[in-house]
Design a protein around this motif. Structure first.
Motif, mmCIF file in Angstrom:
data_model
loop_
_atom_site.group_PDB
_atom_site.id
_atom_site.type_symbol
_atom_site.label_atom_id
_atom_site.label_comp_id
_atom_site.label_asym_id
_atom_site.label_seq_id
_atom_site.Cartn_x
_atom_site.Cartn_y
_atom_site.Cartn_z
ATOM 1 N N ILE A 47 0.773 -1.001 0.126
ATOM 2 C CA ILE A 47 0.159 0.152 0.059
ATOM 3 C C ILE A 47 0.961 1.134 0.123
ATOM 4 O O ILE A 47 1.809 1.382 0.775
ATOM 5 N N GLU A 48 0.748 1.904 -1.026
ATOM 6 C CA GLU A 48 1.524 3.269 -1.047
ATOM 7 C C GLU A 48 0.575 4.275 -0.610
ATOM 8 O O GLU A 48 -0.488 4.787 -1.396
ATOM 9 N N THR A 49 0.965 5.229 0.429
ATOM 10 C CA THR A 49 0.191 6.327 0.698
ATOM 11 C C THR A 49 0.823 7.140 1.848
ATOM 12 O O THR A 49 1.946 6.600 2.275
ATOM 13 N N ALA A 50 0.619 8.426 1.819
ATOM 14 C CA ALA A 50 1.066 9.395 2.618
ATOM 15 C C ALA A 50 0.061 9.497 3.919
ATOM 16 O O ALA A 50 0.726 9.931 4.801
ATOM 17 N N ASP A 51 -1.038 8.878 3.795
ATOM 18 C CA ASP A 51 -2.000 9.019 4.935
ATOM 19 C C ASP A 51 -2.015 7.607 5.781
ATOM 20 O O ASP A 51 -2.766 6.875 5.874
ATOM 21 N N GLU A 52 -0.709 7.356 6.265
ATOM 22 C CA GLU A 52 -0.534 6.170 7.157
ATOM 23 C C GLU A 52 -1.600 5.886 8.017
ATOM 24 O O GLU A 52 -2.119 4.679 8.378
ATOM 25 N N PRO A 53 -1.861 7.016 9.041
ATOM 26 C CA PRO A 53 -2.998 6.618 10.183
ATOM 27 C C PRO A 53 -4.126 6.070 9.855
ATOM 28 O O PRO A 53 -4.914 5.185 10.030
ATOM 29 N N ARG A 54 -4.707 6.578 8.460
ATOM 30 C CA ARG A 54 -6.088 6.257 7.809
ATOM 31 C C ARG A 54 -5.967 4.740 7.593
ATOM 32 O O ARG A 54 -6.980 3.922 7.792
ATOM 33 N N VAL A 55 -4.872 4.442 6.754
ATOM 34 C CA VAL A 55 -4.677 2.838 6.434
ATOM 35 C C VAL A 55 -4.760 2.190 7.837
ATOM 36 O O VAL A 55 -5.311 1.038 7.819
#
Length: 494
Positions: free
Chosen positions: A20-28
């Motif tokens: 999973i590539e994302t800058a929104d780590e807490p949401r994931v």
């Protein structure tokens, strides 16, 4: 299926490796916690700073495993029950052969409870041996309801931080802001909404241009796109009555985004014409008429010496453009961008053309493409096929009426009284001049008058007209050939 359902399906299938590539780590991480309501698994989170912590229980106990990568993989391999392991920013440690081999052993073992390994990071780069085993999951972007909730939360935050003084929030403006925030992640949308509110304690229509600029700066980190801050109005462009009417007929469908059944949304136009006849100004005026941002794609920044990088840059730029929708995408002098060496450049120009044509056919976002060109013989035939553009307009040398309008516009822009000049006589004398050439005649005449300490006169203007050789004279053969080709193959813009 919802985002949560997609994730649960991957866990139930015992997918060995999810990326999973994302800058929104807490949401994931929160989304994985939410998945526990659908499928129960022991769930763990790892980071180099906190080590391995169990997160499917009410509390998070301190890690009993050393935080280094090898110890963590050893603990996962020896775990007595199957689990879901969220590894944050783990991929740099896979550069070591031992760590990579240990992870492959975990993923390929069939003599124990299968684990689900999840790698989360802004950009996760895996070696080919592991990439072949991975499934990539892309978190969905927030919908309109989620964005509206997010904006309202920022309004409440403003009140809490300002002693209960609420931010002024116009309902119509809030709806427009939510609409323009679509295409952004939750963390980016929250950052922009907060900046708009905390700047002046208000959400209003005046925030929309600032929102567009902030969104563009956020999405254009590669620098392949240029935000054109100064658009124009159709009133600023002389002539082109047919093109203006064509655009006006499609404005409501494009801006509102709700084409009636059987009517396709407008996709774009190719503006072919003689140099200096106003194609660039028309591109700016189309964006101004639609009331949406104008972004220009700089093909020169896309090209890279490494194989595949140019195409990747183009895909990234076009994807960013769709996230900016609704907008107008302007490709200036498109023939220079696509007239490469064919097979002589290793097929690069053909691959770039292929990616552009695929995007033109399959794009879903409201991106209106305006391409301008001066040389028809340099354009690939595939680009001119019916259906690529909604219409191909030819921007010809201005006729007498348009030349008169051009003199009026350019004189007025310089604070001069156009009524004090014989515009009809000047227009007749400027036969064969383009709009850009008429503007330069006025500039040159102003310098001549200033040097003589005299006001601008028709005599001085006629002198400069006689002293100028327009492009239609200097390159008569090429201009005549272009006009002859366009006569039966394009729609006149004027």
């Amino acid at each position: 299926m919802s985002e949560l359902q997609d994730l649960v399906a991957l866990i139930r299938a015992n997918t060995p490796l999810i990326v999973i590539e994302t800058a929104d780590e807490p949401r994931v991480v929160a989304l994985f916690r939410q998945s526990l309501t659908r499928v129960w698994r022991a769930m763990w989170r790892w980071s180099i700073t906190e080590g391995l912590r169990r997160i499917d229980i009410d509390r998070e106990d301190a890690s009993e495993v050393a935080p280094d990568a090898s110890a963590t993989l050893h603990a996962i391999r020896e775990a007595p029950q199957r689990g879901v392991y969220l590894l944050l920013d783990f991929d740099p440690y896979l550069r070591y052969a031992g760590t990579q081999r240990m992870l492959r052993d975990i993923l390929l073992r069939r003599d124990c409870q299968p684990h689900v390994i999840v790698m989360i990071g802004v950009k996760v780069e895996l070696p080919p041996e592991l990439d072949a085993l991975a499934s990539r999951f892309t978190p969905r972007l927030p919908d309109a309801n989620a964005l509206l909730k997010l904006v309202r939360e920022q309004v409440e935050d403003y009140a809490r931080e300002h002693g209960g003084r609420r931010a002024r929030a116009d309902h119509g403006a809030m709806q427009q802001i939510v609409h323009n925030l679509r295409g952004l992640s939750e963390i980016d949308a929250r950052r922009i909404a907060r900046q708009l509110i905390f700047t002046d304690g208000a959400l209003c229509m005046d925030d929309l241009p600032q929102l567009a600029r902030l969104k563009f700066e956020l999405l254009n980190k590669s620098g392949h796109l240029h935000y054109e801050y100064d658009t124009a109005r159709f009133a600023d462009v002389a002539g082109a009555a047919r093109l203006k009417r064509w655009v006006e007929q499609r404005r409501r469908v494009f801006v509102d985004g709700d084409a009636p059944p059987g009517l396709d949304a407008p996709k774009g136009v190719l503006l072919l014409g003689v140099q200096g006849c106003g194609k660039s100004m028309l591109a700016k005026a189309i964006a101004g008429n639609f009331g949406v941002p104008l972004v220009r794609l700089d093909f020169g920044t896309l090209y890279n010496k490494y194989h595949g990088e140019t195409e990747a840059n183009l895909r990234q730029a076009l994807a960013s453009t769709e996230q900016l929708a609704p907008c107008v995408l302007w490709i200036d002098e498109i023939e220079k961008a696509l007239s490469g060496g064919g097979d002589g450049d290793g097929g690069l120009s053909r691959r770039v053309l292929g990616h552009l044509l695929t995007w033109m056919a399959e794009r879903k976002g409201r991106v209106f493409l305006v391409a301008t060109a001066n040389q028809i013989d340099a354009l690939p035939a595939e680009l001119l096929r019916k259906g690529r553009f909604d219409e191909i307009f030819f921007v010809d040398l201005p006729d007498a009426t348009t030349r008169e309008e051009l003199f009026r516009l350019h004189l007025s822009r310089r604070g001069l009284d156009a009524a004090g000049h014989d515009l009809a006589g000047l227009a007749r004398a400027a036969d064969g001049f383009s709009g850009a050439e008429i503007e330069q005649v006025i500039v040159s005449a102003l310098y001549a008058a200033h040097g003589q300490a005299l006001p601008l006169s028709d005599f001085t203007l006629h002198q400069e007209l006689r002293a100028t050789r327009p492009l239609s004279v200097l390159m008569r053969e090429q201009v005549d050939a272009l006009r002859a080709w366009a006569a039966e193959r394009t729609v006149p813009a004027h």
